[in-house]
Motif scaffolding. Structure first.
Motif, PDB file in Angstrom:
ATOM      1  N   GLY A 116       0.815  -1.214   0.000  1.00 41.82           N
ATOM      2  CA  GLY A 116       0.000   0.000   0.000  1.00 41.82           C
ATOM      3  C   GLY A 116       0.845   1.258   0.000  1.00 41.82           C
ATOM      4  N   ILE A 117       1.975   1.221   0.720  1.00 45.36           N
ATOM      5  CA  ILE A 117       2.855   2.392   0.785  1.00 45.36           C
ATOM      6  C   ILE A 117       3.497   2.649  -0.569  1.00 45.36           C
ATOM      7  N   TYR A 118       4.037   1.594  -1.187  1.00 43.79           N
ATOM      8  CA  TYR A 118       4.663   1.746  -2.509  1.00 43.79           C
ATOM      9  C   TYR A 118       3.657   2.213  -3.546  1.00 43.79           C
ATOM     10  N   ARG A 119       2.461   1.643  -3.483  1.00 40.13           N
ATOM     11  CA  ARG A 119       1.428   2.012  -4.448  1.00 40.13           C
ATOM     12  C   ARG A 119       1.071   3.491  -4.319  1.00 40.13           C
ATOM     13  N   THR A 120       1.004   3.965  -3.092  1.00 35.09           N
ATOM     14  CA  THR A 120       0.704   5.383  -2.863  1.00 35.09           C
ATOM     15  C   THR A 120       1.835   6.279  -3.359  1.00 35.09           C
ATOM     16  N   LEU A 121       3.073   5.888  -3.071  1.00 33.12           N
ATOM     17  CA  LEU A 121       4.222   6.688  -3.485  1.00 33.12           C
ATOM     18  C   LEU A 121       4.302   6.805  -5.003  1.00 33.12           C
ATOM     19  N   TYR A 123       1.841   6.571  -7.006  1.00 34.70           N
ATOM     20  CA  TYR A 123       0.657   7.248  -7.545  1.00 34.70           C
ATOM     21  C   TYR A 123       0.719   8.762  -7.336  1.00 34.70           C
ATOM     22  N   ILE A 124       1.536   9.207  -6.406  1.00 30.70           N
ATOM     23  CA  ILE A 124       1.619  10.639  -6.107  1.00 30.70           C
ATOM     24  C   ILE A 124       1.948  11.489  -7.332  1.00 30.70           C
ATOM     25  N   GLY A 183       1.000   6.770 -12.637  1.00 35.88           N
ATOM     26  CA  GLY A 183       0.339   6.165 -11.487  1.00 35.88           C
ATOM     27  C   GLY A 183      -1.002   5.523 -11.784  1.00 35.88           C
ATOM     28  N   ILE A 187      -1.911   1.470 -11.432  1.00 34.26           N
ATOM     29  CA  ILE A 187      -2.945   0.902 -10.562  1.00 34.26           C
ATOM     30  C   ILE A 187      -3.857  -0.032 -11.351  1.00 34.26           C
TER      31      ILE A 187
END
Length: 312
Positions: A116-121, A123-124, A183, A187
């Motif tokens: 989840g952290i990598y996916r958020t980073l 996607y930023i 991003g 996803i």
């Protein structure tokens, strides 16, 4: 009572009752209906009319027929160059973006901890990429004394050019900015990868298939529906790109029209030179171009898109 009259009365009663039952739905739809007619269809019809006129927003429009369209393709060098620049950008940035997105999605699909952290980073950049601030930052990074050239000088002893001011590299720097915003595609690719049954890979291992063969014979074929969606969305978005070129070029499409995107030239015609009729004609040509590309991709999909049942 007359049977026909009775039937009509019963039908009218049913319609009235149906209307009352659905009135809540119609009320909820009302804002959307108002928006679609006043903010979408209305301006589109007005734009279509203006495309056949000479209109500067200060005086009444004058009907000129197809003169705007003739001028575009026969007597406007900047227009033809904007088409060239835009097509180059689309066919450069879209493959780069989708390639980055798929590569990162496959890495994230390997069962990493803190997914989840990598996916958020990752996607930023997509959340920030369309902003003016990021475009300004990108321009600073790729300037003659920017961070990119400092890194190249310190690591390789190479003094890079002023990427955004050199017509050879300006479009490339804008394409990199677009590719950096991968991003949303990532996803979608990641969601598609998670839908591929792991048993397929295990069975292929038994048959002696390596990673490369698995990628081309399992991953890519089963991911083609997702790839189709991403290609269409990204191509439509690339044809409409504006902010990056506007900020990086200073709103001029320079240097030497190397970043004169179609939408940027449309903006200049409409709001810098007040040739709103000409700009409207350009908008409709862009709509036709996007529609043609979308239709061609859909028509070709039956030859390369594989769905879950194995059929096309």
């Amino acid at each position: 009572m007359n049977p026909v009259a009775a039937t009509n009365k019963g039908l009218g009663h049913k319609l009235k009752r149906a209307w009352k039952d659905n009135i809540a739905a119609y009320l909820f739809l009302l804002p959307w209906l108002i928006g679609i007619f006043l903010l979408t269809l209305g301006p589109m019809i007005s734009s279509l009319y203006l495309s056949f006129t000479k209109y500067d927003m200060l005086k009444p429009s004058v009907w000129v027929g197809i003169d705007n369209y003739k001028t575009m393709f026969t007597n406007d060098v900047h227009y033809m160059n904007s088409l060239k620049v835009t097509f180059t950008f689309v066919f450069t940035s879209v493959p780069l973006k989708l390639g980055f997105a798929l590569a990162i999605a496959m890495l994230l699909n390997m069962g990493l901890k803190g997914l989840g952290i990598y996916r958020t980073l990752y996607y930023i950049p997509t959340l920030l990429g369309g902003s003016v601030a990021i475009a300004v930052l990108w321009r600073k990074m790729f300037s003659g004394d920017g961070v990119i050239n400092q890194i190249l000088l310190s690591l390789f002893g190479y003094q890079g050019p002023d990427w955004v001011a050199n017509p050879k590299y300006a479009l490339f720097s804008v394409s990199l900015l677009a590719a950096w915003q991968f991003g949303s595609s990532m996803i979608i690719f990641l969601a598609g990868l998670k839908q591929i049954p792991h048993e397929y890979y295990e069975a292929s291992k038994v048959d002696g298939a390596g990673k490369v063969r698995q990628f081309f014979q399992i991953t890519i074929p089963l991911l083609t529906p997702v790839l189709l969606f991403n290609i269409i969305i990204q191509i439509i978005g690339a044809f409409q790109s504006f902010t990056q070129a506007f900020i990086i070029s200073g709103g001029t499409g320079g240097p030497i029209d190397s970043t004169l995107f179609y939408t940027l030239y449309l903006y200049m015609k409409g709001f810098t030179y007040f040739e709103m009729g000409y700009a409207s004609a350009m908008a409709w040509v862009l709509l036709i171009i996007i529609s043609i590309f979308t239709a061609l991709i859909f028509l070709s999909s039956k030859y390369w898109v594989t769905y879950g049942d194995g059929g096309n």
